[in-house]
Design an enzyme around this catalytic site. Sequence first.
Site, mmCIF file in Angstrom:
data_model
loop_
_atom_site.group_PDB
_atom_site.id
_atom_site.type_symbol
_atom_site.label_atom_id
_atom_site.label_comp_id
_atom_site.label_asym_id
_atom_site.label_seq_id
_atom_site.Cartn_x
_atom_site.Cartn_y
_atom_site.Cartn_z
ATOM 1 N N THR A 61 0.831 -1.202 0.000
ATOM 2 C CA THR A 61 0.000 0.000 0.000
ATOM 3 C C THR A 61 0.866 1.253 0.000
ATOM 4 O OG1 THR A 61 -1.695 -1.234 1.197
ATOM 5 C CG2 THR A 61 -1.948 1.144 1.157
ATOM 6 N N TYR A 149 4.031 -12.095 6.852
ATOM 7 C CA TYR A 149 2.890 -11.630 6.051
ATOM 8 C C TYR A 149 2.481 -12.767 5.131
ATOM 9 C CZ TYR A 149 0.189 -8.353 3.061
ATOM 10 O OH TYR A 149 -0.779 -7.698 2.351
ATOM 11 N N LYS A 177 0.735 -10.996 9.858
ATOM 12 C CA LYS A 177 -0.321 -10.289 9.135
ATOM 13 C C LYS A 177 -1.004 -11.339 8.282
ATOM 14 C CE LYS A 177 -1.462 -6.662 5.814
ATOM 15 N NZ LYS A 177 -0.973 -5.630 4.854
ATOM 16 N N VAL A 217 -3.946 -5.056 10.526
ATOM 17 C CA VAL A 217 -3.100 -4.180 9.716
ATOM 18 C C VAL A 217 -3.986 -3.758 8.547
ATOM 19 C CG1 VAL A 217 -1.001 -3.922 8.357
ATOM 20 C CG2 VAL A 217 -1.004 -5.411 10.376
#
Length: 308
Positions: A61, A149, A177, A217
Site C-alpha cells: 500500500t 505476512y 499479518k 493491519v
Amino acid sequence: MTHDHPDTSARAVSRPFGRVLTAMVTPFTADGSLDLDGAARLASYLVDEQGNDALVVNGTTGESPTTTEAEKEQLIRAVVGAVGDRAKVVAGVGTNDTRHTIELSTAAEKAGAHGLLVVTPYYNKPPQSGLLRHFTAVADATGLPVMLYDIPHRAGVPIDTETMVRLAEHARIVAVKDAKGDLTATSWVTSRTNLAFYSGEDSLTLPSLAVGGVGVVGTSTHFTGALTKQMIEAYDAGDTATALSLHRRLLPLFTGIFRTQGVILVKAGLAAAGKPAGPVRAPMVDATDDEIAQLRADCAAAGLELPE
C-alpha cells in the site's frame, strides 16, 4: 491433515504492535517524488487522530515495488521522527530474494524501525522448507521483532500451519499479518503458538478476534482507524453487540476501499480530505471521477463524510 494434540489451553494475549496498524500510503509530490514532510504529517494524523498504535511503511500500500532503497530508508526516518515516540513503526522489507530482504532489514533497523513486516517470497514459489529458511534467516539478521505476512493470493504460496508452528519457535518471530482468508488455519495456529495474529483483511478483523486474533493491519483504517479500534476494544471488553454494530457500520468501507487496488482509493480519499497523498506511481493509475464518487458513497454508507 491431522493435528496431533494441539495445545488448546487459554493463552495470554500478546499485542506486540498494539491493536490497530495502518499500512500507510507513501505521499508523493505532484511530480511524483517522495514527500517526506507529507509523510510526517500523514503519520501524525494516523496516530493522533485515527488512533493507530503502529504504522507499516514500505508495504505494498506504500507502493514499495516502485520506491528505491534510498527512498525507503528516508521514509522510515521521517515517520519514526514524526511518531516514533508514541507509536511503533514497522518496515516492510519482504522480497522474493532472501539476501535482498536481509539487506533491507538491516537498513530498516539502522533507520530506526521498531519491527519488520516480511511477506512470503512471491512469484518464485519456494517450497515450505524454503519459506522456513527465508524467514529464519531474516529474523536472525537483526534484533527487531518480525511480523510474517501470509498472503497466498499475491505470493502464490501460503505459509502452511506446520511451517508457522516451527517459525513461532524463533524468539523474534512474534506476529502474523494474516491475509490468507482461512479462519480455520488461523485457528490452528493461534491454538498452537503464541504468534499475535493481525487480520490483513479489514472486513475479517472481527471474525479473526473470535479465533484468537489481536488486531488489524488495515487499509481502510486511513479513515476508519478510530472506529476500528473502538470495535476491537468493545470485543475485548466482552461487548460483542457493540463490536458487531461497528463491524456492520464500517463494512461498506472495509470492502469499498478495495474496489480497485487499495492505494489508489486511499490516496484519492486522502486528497479529498486535504491530507498528504499525491499521485500514485506507474503501473498504478490515479482514481477516476467515477471511482472517487463511489468512494464518497461508500464513506457515507459507513457514516463518514468525505469532503466534496
